[in-house]
Motif scaffolding. Structure first.
Motif, PDB file in Angstrom:
ATOM      1  N   TYR A   6     -35.214 -45.676 -21.710  1.00  0.00           N
ATOM      2  CA  TYR A   6     -36.031 -46.194 -22.808  1.00  0.00           C
ATOM      3  C   TYR A   6     -36.294 -45.171 -23.910  1.00  0.00           C
ATOM      4  CZ  TYR A   6     -36.594 -49.927 -19.453  1.00  0.00           C
ATOM      5  OH  TYR A   6     -36.347 -50.935 -18.555  1.00  0.00           O
ATOM      6  N   ASP A   7     -35.887 -43.922 -23.693  1.00  0.00           N
ATOM      7  CA  ASP A   7     -35.984 -42.900 -24.741  1.00  0.00           C
ATOM      8  C   ASP A   7     -34.770 -42.933 -25.667  1.00  0.00           C
ATOM      9  OD1 ASP A   7     -38.359 -41.921 -23.651  1.00  0.00           O
ATOM     10  OD2 ASP A   7     -37.316 -40.428 -22.423  1.00  0.00           O
ATOM     11  N   LEU A   8     -33.739 -43.658 -25.263  1.00  0.00           N
ATOM     12  CA  LEU A   8     -32.504 -43.690 -26.047  1.00  0.00           C
ATOM     13  C   LEU A   8     -32.698 -44.420 -27.369  1.00  0.00           C
ATOM     14  CD1 LEU A   8     -29.987 -44.560 -23.189  1.00  0.00           C
ATOM     15  CD2 LEU A   8     -30.227 -42.355 -24.341  1.00  0.00           C
ATOM     16  N   GLU A   9     -31.822 -44.077 -28.289  1.00  0.00           N
ATOM     17  CA  GLU A   9     -31.829 -44.705 -29.603  1.00  0.00           C
ATOM     18  C   GLU A   9     -30.399 -44.660 -30.132  1.00  0.00           C
ATOM     19  OE1 GLU A   9     -33.996 -43.795 -33.877  1.00  0.00           O
ATOM     20  OE2 GLU A   9     -34.902 -43.033 -32.046  1.00  0.00           O
ATOM     21  N   CYS A  10     -30.021 -45.674 -30.865  1.00  0.00           N
ATOM     22  CA  CYS A  10     -28.695 -45.686 -31.477  1.00  0.00           C
ATOM     23  C   CYS A  10     -28.812 -46.366 -32.835  1.00  0.00           C
ATOM     24  CB  CYS A  10     -27.688 -46.402 -30.574  1.00  0.00           C
ATOM     25  SG  CYS A  10     -28.002 -48.170 -30.373  1.00  0.00           S
ATOM     26  N   PHE A  20     -34.313 -48.163 -27.685  1.00  0.00           N
ATOM     27  CA  PHE A  20     -34.156 -48.803 -26.387  1.00  0.00           C
ATOM     28  C   PHE A  20     -35.481 -49.171 -25.730  1.00  0.00           C
ATOM     29  CE2 PHE A  20     -29.591 -48.235 -24.868  1.00  0.00           C
ATOM     30  CZ  PHE A  20     -29.093 -48.216 -26.157  1.00  0.00           C
ATOM     31  N   ASP A  21     -36.593 -48.646 -26.224  1.00  0.00           N
ATOM     32  CA  ASP A  21     -37.870 -49.027 -25.615  1.00  0.00           C
ATOM     33  C   ASP A  21     -38.143 -50.525 -25.787  1.00  0.00           C
ATOM     34  OD1 ASP A  21     -38.564 -49.023 -28.326  1.00  0.00           O
ATOM     35  OD2 ASP A  21     -40.279 -47.683 -28.070  1.00  0.00           O
ATOM     36  N   GLN A  22     -37.472 -51.164 -26.739  1.00  0.00           N
ATOM     37  CA  GLN A  22     -37.624 -52.616 -26.901  1.00  0.00           C
ATOM     38  C   GLN A  22     -36.920 -53.395 -25.783  1.00  0.00           C
ATOM     39  OE1 GLN A  22     -35.300 -54.411 -30.301  1.00  0.00           O
ATOM     40  NE2 GLN A  22     -34.734 -52.266 -30.617  1.00  0.00           N
ATOM     41  N   LEU A  23     -36.171 -52.687 -24.940  1.00  0.00           N
ATOM     42  CA  LEU A  23     -35.456 -53.325 -23.833  1.00  0.00           C
ATOM     43  C   LEU A  23     -36.248 -53.278 -22.523  1.00  0.00           C
ATOM     44  CD1 LEU A  23     -31.931 -51.832 -24.613  1.00  0.00           C
ATOM     45  CD2 LEU A  23     -32.743 -54.146 -25.143  1.00  0.00           C
ATOM     46  N   ASP A 134     -31.037 -52.078 -14.754  1.00  0.00           N
ATOM     47  CA  ASP A 134     -32.050 -53.031 -14.284  1.00  0.00           C
ATOM     48  C   ASP A 134     -33.263 -53.065 -15.213  1.00  0.00           C
ATOM     49  OD1 ASP A 134     -33.784 -50.903 -13.594  1.00  0.00           O
ATOM     50  OD2 ASP A 134     -33.444 -51.122 -11.437  1.00  0.00           O
ATOM     51  N   SER A 135     -34.206 -53.923 -14.902  1.00  0.00           N
ATOM     52  CA  SER A 135     -35.363 -54.136 -15.777  1.00  0.00           C
ATOM     53  C   SER A 135     -36.335 -52.957 -15.797  1.00  0.00           C
ATOM     54  CB  SER A 135     -36.098 -55.417 -15.371  1.00  0.00           C
ATOM     55  OG  SER A 135     -36.521 -55.318 -14.029  1.00  0.00           O
ATOM     56  N   ASN A 136     -36.081 -51.961 -14.950  1.00  0.00           N
ATOM     57  CA  ASN A 136     -36.890 -50.735 -14.964  1.00  0.00           C
ATOM     58  C   ASN A 136     -36.176 -49.586 -15.665  1.00  0.00           C
ATOM     59  OD1 ASN A 136     -39.111 -51.786 -13.417  1.00  0.00           O
ATOM     60  ND2 ASN A 136     -37.732 -51.754 -11.657  1.00  0.00           N
ATOM     61  N   GLY A 137     -35.003 -49.868 -16.234  1.00  0.00           N
ATOM     62  CA  GLY A 137     -34.267 -48.846 -16.964  1.00  0.00           C
ATOM     63  C   GLY A 137     -33.366 -47.983 -16.101  1.00  0.00           C
TER      64      GLY A 137
END
Length: 162
Positions: A6-10, A20-23, A134-137
């Motif tokens: 969730y720290d990722l960004e593209c 990715f925190d929106q996921l 998965d839903s926990n990243g």
């Protein structure tokens, strides 16, 4: 170094930031894609999976890449148009990136660090390799280009029911 999925960004296809925190809470399939590859018809099955499960918390992110046989030569606009016209793709297609080497995108560096491929090989071998998150990243599975998206149906269902 990124410590969480969730720290990722593209960058999305328009060059805008996609965080990715929106996921969080979603099951995610990440695929490096190409328009002129023998595996390109997998877009059809990917779209079918996306339509089947998007309302249940499933997301597919396609990352165009031109590193394998120069099979994704187009611009981001051309790639998006190709996907929509030929396969009716509605899942997000991101900005074209490198998945291997010194210019590899941080998303792929993270994914490869979390789940090695066959025989422990970390690099991406070809277009249409898939990472299931998965839903926990947590990166729970990595699939080769040969794995048809439709064969992931059961696993996606299982992750969505958790």
């Amino acid at each position: 170094m990124t410590t969480s999925f969730y720290d990722l960004e593209c960058k999305d296809k328009k060059g805008e930031s996609f965080k990715f925190d929106q996921l969080k809470g979603k099951v995610v399939l990440i695929v490096n894609v190409a328009s002129k590859c023998g595996f390109t018809p997998q877009y059809k099955e990917l779209e079918e999976l996306y339509k089947k499960y998007q309302d249940k918390g499933f997301v597919i992110l396609g990352f165009p890449c031109n590193q394998f046989g120069k099979q994704e030569p187009g611009s981001d606009e051309q790639i998006t148009e190709f996907c929509q016209l030929n396969y009716g793709v509605t899942f997000p297609i991101m900005k074209k990136i490198d998945v291997n080497g010194s210019n590899a995108d941080s998303v792929y560096n993270y994914l490869k660090s979390q789940k090695a491929g066959l025989l422990g090989f970390k690099g991406i071998k070809w277009n249409f390799e898939k990472f299931l998150v998965d839903s926990n990243g947590k990166v729970v599975q990595r699939f080769s280009s040969l794995t048809k998206p439709s064969s992931l149906d059961q696993e996606i269902q299982s992750l969505l029911s958790k």
